[in-house]
Every structure is written in C-alpha cells, then in structure tokens.
Design a protein around this motif. Sequence first.
Motif, PDB file in Angstrom:
ATOM      1  N   VAL A   9     -37.614  -6.114   8.346  1.00 16.24           N
ATOM      2  CA  VAL A   9     -38.001  -7.432   9.185  1.00 16.24           C
ATOM      3  C   VAL A   9     -38.882  -8.356   8.384  1.00 16.24           C
ATOM      4  CG1 VAL A   9     -39.013  -8.249  11.149  1.00 16.24           C
ATOM      5  CG2 VAL A   9     -37.614  -6.440  11.538  1.00 16.24           C
TER       6      VAL A   9
ATOM      7  N   LEU B 122     -37.892  -2.599  16.327  1.00 16.26           N
ATOM      8  CA  LEU B 122     -38.333  -3.911  16.738  1.00 16.26           C
ATOM      9  C   LEU B 122     -39.370  -4.136  17.596  1.00 16.26           C
ATOM     10  CD1 LEU B 122     -34.651  -4.535  17.882  1.00 16.26           C
ATOM     11  CD2 LEU B 122     -35.843  -5.728  16.073  1.00 16.26           C
TER      12      LEU B 122
ATOM     13  N   ALA C  33     -42.349  -4.189  14.960  1.00 10.64           N
ATOM     14  CA  ALA C  33     -42.203  -5.696  14.267  1.00 10.64           C
ATOM     15  C   ALA C  33     -43.022  -6.895  15.454  1.00 10.64           C
ATOM     16  CB  ALA C  33     -40.797  -6.305  14.077  1.00 10.64           C
ATOM     17  N   ALA C  34     -42.783  -6.508  16.787  1.00  9.98           N
ATOM     18  CA  ALA C  34     -43.332  -7.172  17.794  1.00  9.98           C
ATOM     19  C   ALA C  34     -44.914  -6.976  17.621  1.00  9.98           C
ATOM     20  CB  ALA C  34     -42.935  -7.153  19.245  1.00  9.98           C
TER      21      ALA C  34
ATOM     22  N   THR D  51     -42.590 -12.945  18.129  1.00 13.41           N
ATOM     23  CA  THR D  51     -43.022 -11.511  18.880  1.00 13.41           C
ATOM     24  C   THR D  51     -42.285 -11.524  20.099  1.00 13.41           C
ATOM     25  OG1 THR D  51     -45.243 -12.151  18.165  1.00 13.41           O
ATOM     26  CG2 THR D  51     -44.866 -10.730  20.168  1.00 13.41           C
TER      27      THR D  51
ATOM     28  N   ARG E 271     -39.050 -12.501  20.639  1.00  9.94           N
ATOM     29  CA  ARG E 271     -37.645 -12.438  20.133  1.00  9.94           C
ATOM     30  C   ARG E 271     -37.460 -10.858  20.055  1.00  9.94           C
ATOM     31  NH1 ARG E 271     -36.369 -17.520  16.232  1.00  9.94           N
ATOM     32  NH2 ARG E 271     -36.095 -19.202  18.147  1.00  9.94           N
ATOM     33  N   PHE E 272     -38.398 -10.454  19.209  1.00  7.30           N
ATOM     34  CA  PHE E 272     -38.585  -8.834  18.879  1.00  7.30           C
ATOM     35  C   PHE E 272     -38.625  -7.963  20.101  1.00  7.30           C
ATOM     36  CE2 PHE E 272     -39.962 -10.523  14.728  1.00  7.30           C
ATOM     37  CZ  PHE E 272     -38.641  -9.971  14.007  1.00  7.30           C
TER      38      PHE E 272
END
Length: 271
Positions: free
Chosen positions: A78, A135, A138-139, A174, A176-177
Amino acid sequence: MILAIPSPLGVALGIATAVAYGFVAAAGTRLSRQSTQWALGIAWLLHAAALGHGLIGSQPRFGFAPALSVTAWLVLTVYAVESRMYPQLKVRRALAWLGAAAVLLAILFPGTPLHVTASPWLPLHLALGIASYGLFGAAVVHAWLITRAEKQIRLAAAAEPQGGVPLLTLERLTFRFVTAGFVLLSATLLAGLLFSEQLYGSAGRAWKWDHKTIFSVLAWITFAILLIGRARFGWRGRTARRVLYAGSALLLLAYVGSRFVLEVVLARPPV
C-alpha cells in the motif's frame, strides 16, 4: 516451547529480506529518494519470494508469524502505491523496521503445515482474512500519521508536519482502508460461517464459538460501529482513531493471538 524448522531456502530468503529491510532502515536519510525506493523495492520482492516459498512451497505452512509477515508485506505494498501519489509520506524507515521484524519472526515461527485434505478454496479463505489484516494495518498506519501530524502542529515543529499531505486527505484514506477491510472481513466471516467444514476437509468442523471466532466477531462489530458513527454522526479525530485501534487490537487477538498461544505458549498444533 517447540520451534518448527523451516526449509534452508526459506531461512535464506528470510535472512536476505531482513538484511535488505535493515539496510533501508539504517541508511535513513543518507540515501537519495530514488536509491531508497530501489532498495525498498528489492526488499519487497525478496519478502514476496519468502512468503511465496512458505505458502505455496513443497510443504505449505501457515501460522501467527507468517500472518504478521503477510500483513507487513501488504502494508508495504500500500505504501509503495501511495508514495507514487504522495511522495511526501515519510514512513519508510518505520515500515522497513516493521518488515524486518516480521520476516525474522516468521523464520523463528514458520507455522504448521496446512491440512492435506483441505479444500482448494482454503487458500482463498486465508487470503481474504489476511488481506483484511493488511488493509486495517494500512488504516492504523494512516491514523498514526494523523496523530503525529496533529502533535507536531500543536508543538509548532514544522510548517508542514504531515509532509505536505493534508490531514483531511489522510483521514479520507484511513476510512477508505477501513471500509475495504470491513468488506473483506465480512466475506471471511461469512465464508467461515457457511463453509467451514467444506474448507478444511476432513479436518473441518462447523462454526464454533472459540477465542478466534469471538475476537473476530467483536472486531467486526467494532468496525461496524466505527463506520456507522462516521456516516451517521460524523466521527473523526481522536474518537474515530480510538475505535479503530480497539477494533484492530481485537482483530489481532483473533487469529494471530490465538495461534500464538497454541504454537508458542502451549506448543501444540492448532486443531
């Protein structure tokens, strides 16, 4: 505690990956941006090779440490994509240390072999679950960047503390993840609920309320509350980040935590 012995090739790939990540982390700002990107790209490719060998090699294995390693690789993936759009993001060193630690942990604890009677769809089920980990990871990284930027703003440490990326943009990324991770987590839980016995073959069992299931459902509820709170009440800032951290911690305890207890603390293979 019983340590499983990975293959020599797996150990070699893991050590090479950790060295490559360590070089990026230790070099810091002494390398140019282009050189750092190349070095991180080489480490990322070595990491992918190590994961591929462990997951689809002659004796596929999986466990809490490989799950963390895959999560770290996905977070780095990401970052590689986002750094093209937002080159001001400055988390290369932290992510490189994260990658090195995850790879070394996977060498020490390579997991247990997958059941030979498992369904061919089992890898897809595992991939959905670990992708949701990536995911949400990543957030969490983006939420940490927001926290760091807000702290620097309060301390007046720099004119552009978030590296030129607006806080609203980081916040939008954030969520979106979080949304994408929630969709994958929902699909993973639904597959486990409906097809558990088929996925694991003769070793399968119907849906059972064990520690992994309970923590996964609690994490799903927490993320659902976060998304509803965001859409209905406009949650943002510290409140939203706290709920995100809580849900991520519950999700970490679900698979990684339960497997850690079985593999390391109790030193017995998962059932």
